[in-house]
Write an enzyme that holds these catalytic residues in place. Structure first.
Site, PDB file in Angstrom:
ATOM      1  N   ASP A  12       0.841  -1.174   0.108  1.00 49.36           N
ATOM      2  CA  ASP A  12      -0.083   0.166   0.065  1.00 49.36           C
ATOM      3  C   ASP A  12       0.931   1.298  -0.079  1.00 49.36           C
ATOM      4  O   ASP A  12       1.714   1.387   0.973  1.00 49.36           O
ATOM      5  CB  ASP A  12      -0.892   0.030   1.062  1.00 49.36           C
ATOM      6  CG  ASP A  12      -1.799  -1.001   1.143  1.00 49.36           C
ATOM      7  OD1 ASP A  12      -2.307  -1.603   0.219  1.00 49.36           O
ATOM      8  OD2 ASP A  12      -2.870  -1.337   2.245  1.00 49.36           O
ATOM      9  N   ASP A 131     -14.116  -6.472  -5.302  1.00 45.61           N
ATOM     10  CA  ASP A 131     -14.159  -6.665  -3.662  1.00 45.61           C
ATOM     11  C   ASP A 131     -15.530  -7.279  -3.521  1.00 45.61           C
ATOM     12  O   ASP A 131     -16.440  -6.622  -3.941  1.00 45.61           O
ATOM     13  CB  ASP A 131     -14.023  -5.251  -2.991  1.00 45.61           C
ATOM     14  CG  ASP A 131     -12.619  -4.671  -3.184  1.00 45.61           C
ATOM     15  OD1 ASP A 131     -11.724  -5.366  -3.512  1.00 45.61           O
ATOM     16  OD2 ASP A 131     -12.427  -3.491  -3.087  1.00 45.61           O
TER      17      ASP A 131
END
Lengths: 255, 220
Positions: A12, A131
């Protein structure tokens, strides 16, 4: 089969730095992206995925510098996702040195971006990130969410994956929102349902807490690749240990 | 700027794909022994000692851009005489014909570019094999070649493709892989070497191949 299953550490990145999240509450600086990418590369990572979680649009271009720097030193495939809104965003990331670009929210709000990007840059460069969350306790149907998992779409995850394949996606990055951050393992029924339905490779993501989970993702979930962040970032396991464990379980690996 | 003693290696930029990695990989392995130039200028390609011909994306687009760029003749001239490395779609374009877009290509190697057919493809456990063929697969040596110096039989390279070249004869096949059937990954003849997968993304073995290309001396 000689084609190896892949292990993909996920980094990230915000404002040009790698961060580690702890239960989504606090983000800690985890260091320089180039240095971390080199470390995973040396440990035998098969690819690297960078997720740009930069909130401010002012800092968006920083990810381009990160990718350029990593791609100049690390010669394995790089995928970049986060904030991709149009085909031109894909072009800029590819020119910076990304091999694949991952599209998530925009794939739902604007599916033609997937189609345009696949026809301009080739399916091999386009990953659609999905997702998904179980619709009920039976864990037999899953709904697609966008905006970092905050917004329901009403779309069925398996049907959506097939639609994305049809529009030209070359790979699916499938994250179980039920499992993300839990460390209790991938959502295996979800992974298997999507992987068996599509002809393109599927990367399993969300929930990895130990090395057996990676094995299960491939053997039970039929994933072509497994993505993990925290087990590597926090130094619990090296990528090499993960690969050795998978090979010991009879999975074809690059070692 | 350029010293006369250093050979010039031109990477042909006809507008298709990410050439950042291939350029950086060559700069790393050349270690100041060669000038690496990414160029869209036919005159630079014509003056280069060695030529790298990459390519990514859809093959019809690649052929169209090659024609539109004015680089095609310079590429053909280089392939006729100087050390020449075709990578991925740049390798596919060297064959006679492609199923992708049903089109004729440059015809330097006999054979066709065909698609993997996922409906017929399973592994030993009966699991279906995905297309694109994506990931690290094994390279099996069929013939010795200077560009494979220092790279082991069975070494893994990174692949990402849905189409692959199928040479008419296997006399020019240097390397094969399997998915699930054997297919040619590298073909070579005289000064030309063509590779289906991505050496610039294949870690140290891939970099070794690029280094071998930098050091390649034709022996005829």
């Amino acid at each position: 089969m000689p084609l190896a299953k892949r292990i993909i550490p996920c980094l990230d990145v915000t404002a040009g730095r790698v961060v580690k999240g702890v239960n989504f509450l606090e983000l800690r600086d985890a260091g320089d992206p180039v240095e971390i990418a080199r470390r995973y590369n040396e440990q035998g990572a098969d690819e690297l995925t960078f997720l740009d979680i930069t909130a401010s649009s002012d800092d968006r271009d920083l990810i381009l510098h990160v990718i350029e720097a990593v791609a100049s030193q690390v010669f394995i495939p790089l995928t970049v996702g986060g904030g991709v809104r149009k085909a031109d965003d894909v072009r800029r990331l590819l020119n910076a040195g990304a091999d694949k670009v991952s599209i998530n929210t925009t794939a739902v709000s604007n599916p033609e971006v997937v189609e345009q990007a696949a026809s301009r840059f080739g399916s091999q460069a386009i990953v659609v990130a999905i997702d998904a969350k179980a619709t009920d306790a039976t864990n037999s149907r899953w709904e697609v969410f966008t905006h970092g998992g905050r917004r329901p779409t009403g779309l069925d995850a398996v049907e959506w994956a097939l639609k994305m394949q049809q529009l030209g996606a070359g790979e699916i990055l499938l994250t179980s929102m039920d499992r993300d951050g839990t460390k209790i393992g991938f959502n295996l029924p979800l992974t298997q349902a999507v992987s068996d339905a599509v002809d393109i490779p599927v990367i399993a993501s969300g929930g990895v807490g130990n090395l057996q989970h990676l094995v299960d993702g491939v053997k039970i979930g039929h994933a072509d690749a497994v993505l993990a962040a925290s087990i590597f970032h926090f130094g619990e396991y090296t990528v090499r240990q993960a690969k050795e464990a998978m090979q010991a379980a009879g999975i074809e690996m690059r070692l | 700027m350029m010293s006369a003693s250093k050979p010039l290696i031109a990477i042909v930029d006809y507008g298709m794909g990410n050439l950042h990695s291939v350029t950086k990989a060559f700069e790393l392995v050349a270690e100041q022994q060669a000038h690496i130039v990414l160029t869209a200028d036919p005159a630079v390609v014509a003056s280069a000692d060695k030529v790298v011909f990459p390519g990514q994306g859809a093959m019809p687009d690649c052929l169209r851009e090659l024609n539109a760029s004015g680089l095609k003749q310079a590429v053909l001239d280089a392939a006729a005489s100087r050390p020449f490395l075709g990578i991925c779609v740049g390798a596919q374009l060297l064959f006679e014909h492609s199923e992708e877009g049903d089109m004729d290509c440059l015809g330097l190697f006999k054979g066709r570019v065909v698609k993997f057919k996922p409906e017929n493809m399973h592994d030993a456990q009966g699991q279906k094999l995905k297309v694109p063929h994506m990931g690290w697969n094994e390279m099996f040596i069929r013939r010795e070649h200077p560009l494979w110096h220092g790279i082991n039989d069975g070494e893994r390279f990174y692949f990402v493709h849905s189409y692959h070249f199928a040479p008419t004869t296997d006399a020019e096949t240097v390397i094969e892989s399997a998915y699930p059937d054997r297919f040619a990954v590298c073909v070579a003849r005289d000064n030309i070497f063509a590779i289906q997968c991505h050496p610039e993304k294949s870690h140290s073995a891939g970099l070794q191949l690029l280094k071998n290309f930098v050091n390649w001396k034709l022996s005829f």
